[in-house]
Design a protein around this motif. Structure first.
Motif, PDB file in Angstrom:
ATOM      1  N   LEU A  82      40.542  36.823  37.610  1.00  0.00           N
ATOM      2  CA  LEU A  82      39.801  37.253  38.780  1.00  0.00           C
ATOM      3  C   LEU A  82      38.815  36.155  39.159  1.00  0.00           C
ATOM      4  CD1 LEU A  82      39.042  39.601  40.733  1.00  0.00           C
ATOM      5  CD2 LEU A  82      37.442  40.368  38.978  1.00  0.00           C
ATOM      6  N   SER A  83      38.949  35.638  40.388  1.00  0.00           N
ATOM      7  CA  SER A  83      38.100  34.543  40.864  1.00  0.00           C
ATOM      8  C   SER A  83      37.372  34.967  42.125  1.00  0.00           C
ATOM      9  CB  SER A  83      38.939  33.302  41.204  1.00  0.00           C
ATOM     10  OG  SER A  83      39.767  32.941  40.136  1.00  0.00           O
ATOM     11  N   PHE A  84      36.134  34.512  42.267  1.00  0.00           N
ATOM     12  CA  PHE A  84      35.330  34.772  43.449  1.00  0.00           C
ATOM     13  C   PHE A  84      34.989  33.443  44.109  1.00  0.00           C
ATOM     14  CE2 PHE A  84      34.832  38.440  40.821  1.00  0.00           C
ATOM     15  CZ  PHE A  84      34.635  39.516  41.675  1.00  0.00           C
ATOM     16  N   PHE A  85      35.114  33.401  45.429  1.00  0.00           N
ATOM     17  CA  PHE A  85      34.815  32.211  46.221  1.00  0.00           C
ATOM     18  C   PHE A  85      33.845  32.593  47.334  1.00  0.00           C
ATOM     19  CE2 PHE A  85      39.098  31.978  44.533  1.00  0.00           C
ATOM     20  CZ  PHE A  85      39.082  30.762  43.872  1.00  0.00           C
ATOM     21  N   ASP A  86      33.052  31.635  47.779  1.00  0.00           N
ATOM     22  CA  ASP A  86      32.098  31.896  48.854  1.00  0.00           C
ATOM     23  C   ASP A  86      32.785  32.300  50.143  1.00  0.00           C
ATOM     24  OD1 ASP A  86      29.877  31.311  47.277  1.00  0.00           O
ATOM     25  OD2 ASP A  86      29.797  29.219  47.941  1.00  0.00           O
ATOM     26  N   ASP A  87      33.964  31.720  50.385  1.00  0.00           N
ATOM     27  CA  ASP A  87      34.644  31.928  51.661  1.00  0.00           C
ATOM     28  C   ASP A  87      36.085  31.442  51.548  1.00  0.00           C
ATOM     29  OD1 ASP A  87      34.394  29.104  51.734  1.00  0.00           O
ATOM     30  OD2 ASP A  87      32.559  29.248  52.911  1.00  0.00           O
ATOM     31  N   LEU A  88      36.825  31.560  52.654  1.00  0.00           N
ATOM     32  CA  LEU A  88      38.224  31.132  52.671  1.00  0.00           C
ATOM     33  C   LEU A  88      38.368  29.638  52.405  1.00  0.00           C
ATOM     34  CD1 LEU A  88      39.687  33.170  55.667  1.00  0.00           C
ATOM     35  CD2 LEU A  88      40.271  33.419  53.255  1.00  0.00           C
ATOM     36  N   GLU A  89      37.421  28.852  52.892  1.00  0.00           N
ATOM     37  CA  GLU A  89      37.484  27.414  52.656  1.00  0.00           C
ATOM     38  C   GLU A  89      37.449  27.111  51.163  1.00  0.00           C
ATOM     39  OE1 GLU A  89      35.357  28.812  54.913  1.00  0.00           O
ATOM     40  OE2 GLU A  89      36.360  28.168  56.743  1.00  0.00           O
ATOM     41  N   GLY A  90      36.611  27.824  50.425  1.00  0.00           N
ATOM     42  CA  GLY A  90      36.532  27.638  48.977  1.00  0.00           C
ATOM     43  C   GLY A  90      37.828  28.021  48.286  1.00  0.00           C
ATOM     44  N   GLN A  91      38.411  29.128  48.716  1.00  0.00           N
ATOM     45  CA  GLN A  91      39.674  29.570  48.115  1.00  0.00           C
ATOM     46  C   GLN A  91      40.786  28.589  48.451  1.00  0.00           C
ATOM     47  OE1 GLN A  91      42.792  30.951  49.112  1.00  0.00           O
ATOM     48  NE2 GLN A  91      43.324  31.882  47.182  1.00  0.00           N
ATOM     49  N   ASN A  92      40.784  28.076  49.664  1.00  0.00           N
ATOM     50  CA  ASN A  92      41.794  27.087  50.050  1.00  0.00           C
ATOM     51  C   ASN A  92      41.639  25.797  49.256  1.00  0.00           C
ATOM     52  OD1 ASN A  92      42.972  28.795  51.947  1.00  0.00           O
ATOM     53  ND2 ASN A  92      41.710  28.034  53.612  1.00  0.00           N
ATOM     54  N   ALA A  93      40.404  25.367  49.029  1.00  0.00           N
ATOM     55  CA  ALA A  93      40.153  24.158  48.232  1.00  0.00           C
ATOM     56  C   ALA A  93      40.632  24.354  46.794  1.00  0.00           C
ATOM     57  CB  ALA A  93      38.664  23.805  48.256  1.00  0.00           C
ATOM     58  N   TYR A  94      40.453  25.557  46.271  1.00  0.00           N
ATOM     59  CA  TYR A  94      40.905  25.900  44.914  1.00  0.00           C
ATOM     60  C   TYR A  94      42.422  25.746  44.794  1.00  0.00           C
ATOM     61  CZ  TYR A  94      42.157  29.258  41.192  1.00  0.00           C
ATOM     62  OH  TYR A  94      42.688  29.889  40.090  1.00  0.00           O
ATOM     63  N   GLN A  95      43.148  26.213  45.807  1.00  0.00           N
ATOM     64  CA  GLN A  95      44.613  26.186  45.753  1.00  0.00           C
ATOM     65  C   GLN A  95      45.174  24.779  45.662  1.00  0.00           C
ATOM     66  OE1 GLN A  95      46.657  28.756  45.342  1.00  0.00           O
ATOM     67  NE2 GLN A  95      44.945  30.170  45.363  1.00  0.00           N
ATOM     68  N   VAL A  96      44.501  23.806  46.262  1.00  0.00           N
ATOM     69  CA  VAL A  96      45.015  22.428  46.263  1.00  0.00           C
ATOM     70  C   VAL A  96      44.284  21.523  45.268  1.00  0.00           C
ATOM     71  CG1 VAL A  96      45.836  22.585  48.645  1.00  0.00           C
ATOM     72  CG2 VAL A  96      43.519  21.730  48.199  1.00  0.00           C
ATOM     73  N   HIS A  97      43.377  22.093  44.507  1.00  0.00           N
ATOM     74  CA  HIS A  97      42.616  21.306  43.524  1.00  0.00           C
ATOM     75  C   HIS A  97      43.561  20.783  42.435  1.00  0.00           C
ATOM     76  CE1 HIS A  97      39.687  20.295  40.426  1.00  0.00           C
ATOM     77  NE2 HIS A  97      38.757  20.314  41.385  1.00  0.00           N
ATOM     78  N   PRO A  98      43.346  19.558  41.945  1.00  0.00           N
ATOM     79  CA  PRO A  98      44.210  18.998  40.899  1.00  0.00           C
ATOM     80  C   PRO A  98      44.293  19.865  39.638  1.00  0.00           C
ATOM     81  CG  PRO A  98      42.858  17.275  41.836  1.00  0.00           C
ATOM     82  CD  PRO A  98      42.380  18.562  42.443  1.00  0.00           C
ATOM     83  N   LEU A  99      43.212  20.520  39.242  1.00  0.00           N
ATOM     84  CA  LEU A  99      43.279  21.393  38.059  1.00  0.00           C
ATOM     85  C   LEU A  99      44.188  22.597  38.305  1.00  0.00           C
ATOM     86  CD1 LEU A  99      39.584  21.420  36.744  1.00  0.00           C
ATOM     87  CD2 LEU A  99      41.583  20.386  35.651  1.00  0.00           C
TER      88      LEU A  99
END
Length: 122
Positions: A82-99
């Motif tokens: 379960l992950s929480f992000f500030d907004d959609l931009e944060g969640q989108n950045a998470y999806q393409v993050h190298p980790l």
């Protein structure tokens, strides 16, 4: 539509696109080898690495609770994240993050199924 407690249901298409809303990303994993402690530990190690992604505000990894059996409770999964992000931009950045990409590449051979539920705060 208004639910009990005064909560108003707003279809996603009607939600204000300019309002920043916290995004909750809940992922459930079913292992190909559900009795393999080694596979479970590999998945858990991979999931733990995702907490280091800058956009993640809160993070929780869990397994099915030993609650009473009820028709509405699904305990067939092995692990959830379960992950929480500030907004959609944060969640989108998470999806393409190298980790995250490394996690998918390394751990996807371990699971037979995943199910994702994404929600935004009202």
């Amino acid at each position: 539509m208004t639910l009990s407690g005064g909560i108003t249901m707003v279809p996603a298409a009607m939600a204000s696109p300019d309002k920043k809303r916290q995004v909750i990303h809940h992922v459930f994993f079913w292992l190909k080898n559900p009795n393999s402690t080694e596979d479970l530990n590999k998945l858990l190690d991979g999931l733990r690495s995702l907490e280091k992604i800058e956009a993640v505000r809160q993070y929780h990894i869990g397994i099915p609770a030993l609650t009473e059996a009820r028709a509405v409770v699904d305990k067939t999964y092995a692990v959830s994240a379960l992950s929480f992000f500030d907004d959609l931009e944060g969640q989108n950045a998470y999806q393409v993050h190298p980790l995250h990409k490394k996690f998918v590449e390394t751990c996807s051979p371990l699971w037979s199924r995943i199910q994702v539920y994404d929600a935004v705060d009202l």
